[in-house]
Design a protein around this motif. Structure first.
Motif, PDB file in Angstrom:
ATOM      1  N   ASP A 203       0.832  -1.211   0.000  1.00  0.00           N
ATOM      2  CA  ASP A 203       0.000   0.000   0.000  1.00  0.00           C
ATOM      3  C   ASP A 203       0.866   1.260   0.000  1.00  0.00           C
ATOM      4  OD1 ASP A 203      -2.273  -1.512  -0.003  1.00  0.00           O
ATOM      5  OD2 ASP A 203      -2.618  -1.373   2.153  1.00  0.00           O
ATOM      6  N   ALA A 204       1.981   1.209   0.752  1.00  0.00           N
ATOM      7  CA  ALA A 204       2.888   2.358   0.799  1.00  0.00           C
ATOM      8  C   ALA A 204       3.526   2.604  -0.566  1.00  0.00           C
ATOM      9  CB  ALA A 204       3.972   2.122   1.846  1.00  0.00           C
ATOM     10  N   ILE A 205       3.850   1.513  -1.275  1.00  0.00           N
ATOM     11  CA  ILE A 205       4.420   1.646  -2.621  1.00  0.00           C
ATOM     12  C   ILE A 205       3.410   2.290  -3.562  1.00  0.00           C
ATOM     13  CG2 ILE A 205       5.267   0.362  -4.630  1.00  0.00           C
ATOM     14  CD1 ILE A 205       6.374  -1.710  -2.601  1.00  0.00           C
ATOM     15  N   HIS A 206       2.143   1.831  -3.475  1.00  0.00           N
ATOM     16  CA  HIS A 206       1.093   2.417  -4.308  1.00  0.00           C
ATOM     17  C   HIS A 206       0.874   3.886  -3.951  1.00  0.00           C
ATOM     18  CE1 HIS A 206       0.401  -1.319  -6.131  1.00  0.00           C
ATOM     19  NE2 HIS A 206      -0.389  -1.862  -5.226  1.00  0.00           N
ATOM     20  N   ALA A 207       0.993   4.204  -2.654  1.00  0.00           N
ATOM     21  CA  ALA A 207       0.824   5.598  -2.224  1.00  0.00           C
ATOM     22  C   ALA A 207       1.905   6.485  -2.829  1.00  0.00           C
ATOM     23  CB  ALA A 207       0.862   5.680  -0.703  1.00  0.00           C
ATOM     24  N   VAL A 208       3.134   5.975  -2.884  1.00  0.00           N
ATOM     25  CA  VAL A 208       4.242   6.721  -3.493  1.00  0.00           C
ATOM     26  C   VAL A 208       3.968   6.947  -4.974  1.00  0.00           C
ATOM     27  CG1 VAL A 208       6.689   6.608  -4.131  1.00  0.00           C
ATOM     28  CG2 VAL A 208       5.971   5.971  -1.821  1.00  0.00           C
ATOM     29  N   GLU A 209       3.426   5.922  -5.647  1.00  0.00           N
ATOM     30  CA  GLU A 209       3.087   6.048  -7.077  1.00  0.00           C
ATOM     31  C   GLU A 209       2.042   7.142  -7.292  1.00  0.00           C
ATOM     32  OE1 GLU A 209       1.687   2.165  -7.876  1.00  0.00           O
ATOM     33  OE2 GLU A 209       3.617   1.207  -7.548  1.00  0.00           O
ATOM     34  N   ILE A 210       0.988   7.110  -6.463  1.00  0.00           N
ATOM     35  CA  ILE A 210      -0.088   8.104  -6.592  1.00  0.00           C
ATOM     36  C   ILE A 210       0.446   9.511  -6.327  1.00  0.00           C
ATOM     37  CG2 ILE A 210      -2.278   8.903  -5.625  1.00  0.00           C
ATOM     38  CD1 ILE A 210      -2.883   5.918  -4.978  1.00  0.00           C
ATOM     39  N   LEU A 211       1.236   9.651  -5.259  1.00  0.00           N
ATOM     40  CA  LEU A 211       1.776  10.963  -4.899  1.00  0.00           C
ATOM     41  C   LEU A 211       2.753  11.474  -5.948  1.00  0.00           C
ATOM     42  CD1 LEU A 211       2.313  10.494  -1.054  1.00  0.00           C
ATOM     43  CD2 LEU A 211       0.681  12.039  -2.160  1.00  0.00           C
ATOM     44  N   ALA A 212       3.554  10.565  -6.538  1.00  0.00           N
ATOM     45  CA  ALA A 212       4.514  10.977  -7.568  1.00  0.00           C
ATOM     46  C   ALA A 212       3.780  11.537  -8.777  1.00  0.00           C
ATOM     47  CB  ALA A 212       5.393   9.788  -7.974  1.00  0.00           C
ATOM     48  N   SER A 213       2.737  10.821  -9.224  1.00  0.00           N
ATOM     49  CA  SER A 213       1.943  11.312 -10.359  1.00  0.00           C
ATOM     50  C   SER A 213       1.280  12.641 -10.016  1.00  0.00           C
ATOM     51  CB  SER A 213       0.870  10.285 -10.741  1.00  0.00           C
ATOM     52  OG  SER A 213       1.449   9.123 -11.256  1.00  0.00           O
ATOM     53  N   PHE A 214       0.724  12.706  -8.800  1.00  0.00           N
ATOM     54  CA  PHE A 214       0.046  13.928  -8.353  1.00  0.00           C
ATOM     55  C   PHE A 214       1.004  15.115  -8.364  1.00  0.00           C
ATOM     56  CE2 PHE A 214      -1.211  16.974  -5.119  1.00  0.00           C
ATOM     57  CZ  PHE A 214      -2.557  17.161  -5.394  1.00  0.00           C
ATOM     58  N   LEU A 215       2.210  14.915  -7.843  1.00  0.00           N
ATOM     59  CA  LEU A 215       3.177  16.014  -7.763  1.00  0.00           C
ATOM     60  C   LEU A 215       3.629  16.459  -9.145  1.00  0.00           C
ATOM     61  CD1 LEU A 215       5.373  14.925  -4.708  1.00  0.00           C
ATOM     62  CD2 LEU A 215       3.864  16.919  -4.854  1.00  0.00           C
ATOM     63  N   VAL A 216       3.887  15.517 -10.045  1.00  0.00           N
ATOM     64  CA  VAL A 216       4.302  15.868 -11.412  1.00  0.00           C
ATOM     65  C   VAL A 216       3.221  16.703 -12.082  1.00  0.00           C
ATOM     66  CG1 VAL A 216       4.763  14.940 -13.716  1.00  0.00           C
ATOM     67  CG2 VAL A 216       5.857  13.907 -11.724  1.00  0.00           C
ATOM     68  N   ILE A 217       1.967  16.248 -11.964  1.00  0.00           N
ATOM     69  CA  ILE A 217       0.857  16.965 -12.600  1.00  0.00           C
ATOM     70  C   ILE A 217       0.650  18.336 -11.942  1.00  0.00           C
ATOM     71  CG2 ILE A 217      -1.630  16.926 -13.054  1.00  0.00           C
ATOM     72  CD1 ILE A 217      -1.420  13.871 -13.184  1.00  0.00           C
ATOM     73  N   ALA A 218       0.650  18.357 -10.601  1.00  0.00           N
ATOM     74  CA  ALA A 218       0.419  19.623  -9.879  1.00  0.00           C
ATOM     75  C   ALA A 218       1.500  20.650 -10.207  1.00  0.00           C
ATOM     76  CB  ALA A 218       0.369  19.357  -8.380  1.00  0.00           C
ATOM     77  N   LEU A 219       2.761  20.234 -10.180  1.00  0.00           N
ATOM     78  CA  LEU A 219       3.860  21.158 -10.471  1.00  0.00           C
ATOM     79  C   LEU A 219       3.806  21.635 -11.921  1.00  0.00           C
ATOM     80  CD1 LEU A 219       6.784  19.384  -8.552  1.00  0.00           C
ATOM     81  CD2 LEU A 219       5.644  21.532  -7.925  1.00  0.00           C
ATOM     82  N   SER A 220       3.434  20.731 -12.826  1.00  0.00           N
ATOM     83  CA  SER A 220       3.316  21.113 -14.241  1.00  0.00           C
ATOM     84  C   SER A 220       2.264  22.198 -14.414  1.00  0.00           C
ATOM     85  CB  SER A 220       2.947  19.898 -15.098  1.00  0.00           C
ATOM     86  OG  SER A 220       3.970  18.927 -15.067  1.00  0.00           O
ATOM     87  N   TYR A 221       1.107  22.021 -13.779  1.00  0.00           N
ATOM     88  CA  TYR A 221       0.024  22.990 -13.952  1.00  0.00           C
ATOM     89  C   TYR A 221       0.287  24.289 -13.203  1.00  0.00           C
ATOM     90  CZ  TYR A 221      -2.904  19.934 -16.698  1.00  0.00           C
ATOM     91  OH  TYR A 221      -3.390  19.150 -17.718  1.00  0.00           O
ATOM     92  N   ILE A 222       1.001  24.225 -12.100  1.00  0.00           N
ATOM     93  CA  ILE A 222       1.381  25.460 -11.408  1.00  0.00           C
ATOM     94  C   ILE A 222       2.280  26.299 -12.317  1.00  0.00           C
ATOM     95  CG2 ILE A 222       2.783  26.396  -9.515  1.00  0.00           C
ATOM     96  CD1 ILE A 222       1.720  24.042  -7.798  1.00  0.00           C
ATOM     97  N   ARG A 223       3.254  25.626 -12.934  1.00  0.00           N
ATOM     98  CA  ARG A 223       4.158  26.317 -13.863  1.00  0.00           C
ATOM     99  C   ARG A 223       3.382  26.838 -15.073  1.00  0.00           C
ATOM    100  NH1 ARG A 223       8.009  29.732 -14.907  1.00  0.00           N
ATOM    101  NH2 ARG A 223       9.186  29.249 -16.809  1.00  0.00           N
ATOM    102  N   ILE A 224       2.441  26.039 -15.580  1.00  0.00           N
ATOM    103  CA  ILE A 224       1.624  26.445 -16.731  1.00  0.00           C
ATOM    104  C   ILE A 224       0.815  27.698 -16.406  1.00  0.00           C
ATOM    105  CG2 ILE A 224      -0.438  25.794 -18.052  1.00  0.00           C
ATOM    106  CD1 ILE A 224       0.704  22.902 -18.045  1.00  0.00           C
ATOM    107  N   ILE A 225       0.199  27.708 -15.222  1.00  0.00           N
ATOM    108  CA  ILE A 225      -0.624  28.861 -14.818  1.00  0.00           C
ATOM    109  C   ILE A 225       0.227  30.125 -14.705  1.00  0.00           C
ATOM    110  CG2 ILE A 225      -1.976  29.818 -12.900  1.00  0.00           C
ATOM    111  CD1 ILE A 225      -3.014  26.909 -12.451  1.00  0.00           C
ATOM    112  N   VAL A 226       1.438  29.983 -14.151  1.00  0.00           N
ATOM    113  CA  VAL A 226       2.347  31.133 -14.040  1.00  0.00           C
ATOM    114  C   VAL A 226       2.676  31.693 -15.415  1.00  0.00           C
ATOM    115  CG1 VAL A 226       4.693  31.840 -13.388  1.00  0.00           C
ATOM    116  CG2 VAL A 226       3.350  30.419 -11.836  1.00  0.00           C
ATOM    117  N   VAL A 227       2.976  30.798 -16.374  1.00  0.00           N
ATOM    118  CA  VAL A 227       3.313  31.230 -17.737  1.00  0.00           C
ATOM    119  C   VAL A 227       2.099  31.870 -18.406  1.00  0.00           C
ATOM    120  CG1 VAL A 227       3.950  30.402 -20.050  1.00  0.00           C
ATOM    121  CG2 VAL A 227       5.154  29.545 -18.037  1.00  0.00           C
ATOM    122  N   ILE A 228       0.916  31.294 -18.224  1.00  0.00           N
ATOM    123  CA  ILE A 228      -0.299  31.843 -18.841  1.00  0.00           C
ATOM    124  C   ILE A 228      -0.584  33.255 -18.327  1.00  0.00           C
ATOM    125  CG2 ILE A 228      -2.816  31.608 -18.957  1.00  0.00           C
ATOM    126  CD1 ILE A 228      -2.419  28.576 -19.020  1.00  0.00           C
TER     127      ILE A 228
END
Length: 319
Positions: A203-228
């Motif tokens: 479960d901890a491994i799956h949690a790391v997978e979910i959080l990793a995807s979440f962070l990549v997406i969140a950071l990408s969109y934060i950067r996108i919003i700043v550029v927009i």
């Protein structure tokens, strides 16, 4: 009747019973009809999006390629659970075999992880398109899109396999009632008559997978919003925001419900909230995705209109 096997003076469960579904005369039909409509809409909507993107040359871009992949996955993702739910609402036999339960868990979670990876690829695609537009055509090539999709499928279908294989070795005895609307890890593991505490590592491994995807997406969109926000053109800002808003809505709906369900560790929810969370990412999110990607997307609406207009013209010519 649930089939049982007697082995070494211990009653072993070979079938599970879904205890959350009402009988047909107790209101099952009231849930069956709207769920059948929703399932039909999910299949039709996602199939239409997939076909339109394949047929319309104007939509042969990386962004729409990933949307078509997501629509294709969504069809199978919902098919792993909703048809069985519909059957349980109208049938007196609300059972599922142990093998069937393990297969449902495997395909449901494999397809779910694959969708999460595809959403991550979509966020990276939008990040490059908006933050590095000059290099976008050379970076996001068709070959890279196919590789990212293949990698998403590989991760999705491989990562869950060890846990499912491990659970298949557990003995199940005593109660056979699953307090959930589909076969999921926690409700099934509660029925195992052996120590399942080591599953928390997985479960901890799956949690790391979910959080990793979440962070990549969140950071990408934060950067996108700043550029927009720094764009001088109001029209450019509006177009960029409208494109990313649909992706953000799907991202928040998908990862929000998944996080509530699977990032709780030792927290225990009531059966009602567990079921409500399950309905959110099994039924509600797939139901809203076609609406978000078609009704809120001008290019998609135009492509659908072109497809239907060409079909009408072809029909008129044959007459």
């Amino acid at each position: 009747m649930t089939r049982l096997m007697i082995s070494e003076n211990q009653t072993m469960v070979t079938e599970f019973f879904f205890s959350m579904f009402p009988d047909l005369h107790e209101g099952g039909l009231l849930f069956f009809i709207p769920l059948l409509f929703i399932y039909g809409f999910i299949i039709t909507g996602n199939l239409m999006i997939f076909i339109v993107i394949q047929l319309d040359i104007a939509l042969h871009t990386p962004m729409y390629f990933f949307i078509s992949v997501l629509s294709f996955l969504e069809i199978w993702y919902t098919t792993t659970t909703i048809p069985k739910m519909l059957s349980n609402l109208v049938s007196e036999q609300k059972n599922i075999s142990l093998a069937g339960c393990l297969l449902q868990m495997y395909f449901f979670h494999s397809l779910g992880i694959t969708e999460g990876c595809v959403l991550t690829a979509m966020a990276i695609d939008r990040y490059i398109a908006i933050c590095n537009p000059l290099r976008y055509p050379t970076i996001m090539t068709p070959k890279l899109c196919i590789q990212l999709t293949a990698g998403s499928c590989f991760c999705g279908f491989l990562l869950v396999l060890p846990e499912i294989t491990w659970i298949a070795t557990f003995p199940f005895c005593g109660s056979n009632q699953i307090q959930q609307i589909f076969c999921d890890f926690t409700p099934v593991l509660r029925l195992a008559c052996t120590d399942t505490s080591l599953v928390i590592i997985v479960d901890a491994i799956h949690a790391v997978e979910i959080l990793a995807s979440f962070l990549v997406i969140a950071l990408s969109y934060i950067r996108i919003i700043v550029v927009i926000l720094r764009m001088p053109s109001v029209e450019g800002r509006h177009k960029a925001f409208s494109t990313c808003a649909a992706h953000l809505a799907v991202f928040l709906l998908f990862f929000g419900s998944v996080a509530v369900m699977y990032l709780r560790f030792s927290a225990i929810y009531s059966v009602f909230w567990d079921t409500a969370n399950a309905v959110t990412f099994i039924v509600l999110a797939p139901f809203l995705n076609p609406l978000i990607y078609s009704l809120r997307n001008k290019d998609m609406k135009d492509a659908i209109e072109r497809l239907f207009c060409s079909q009408k013209r072809a029909g008129g010519a044959r007459r």
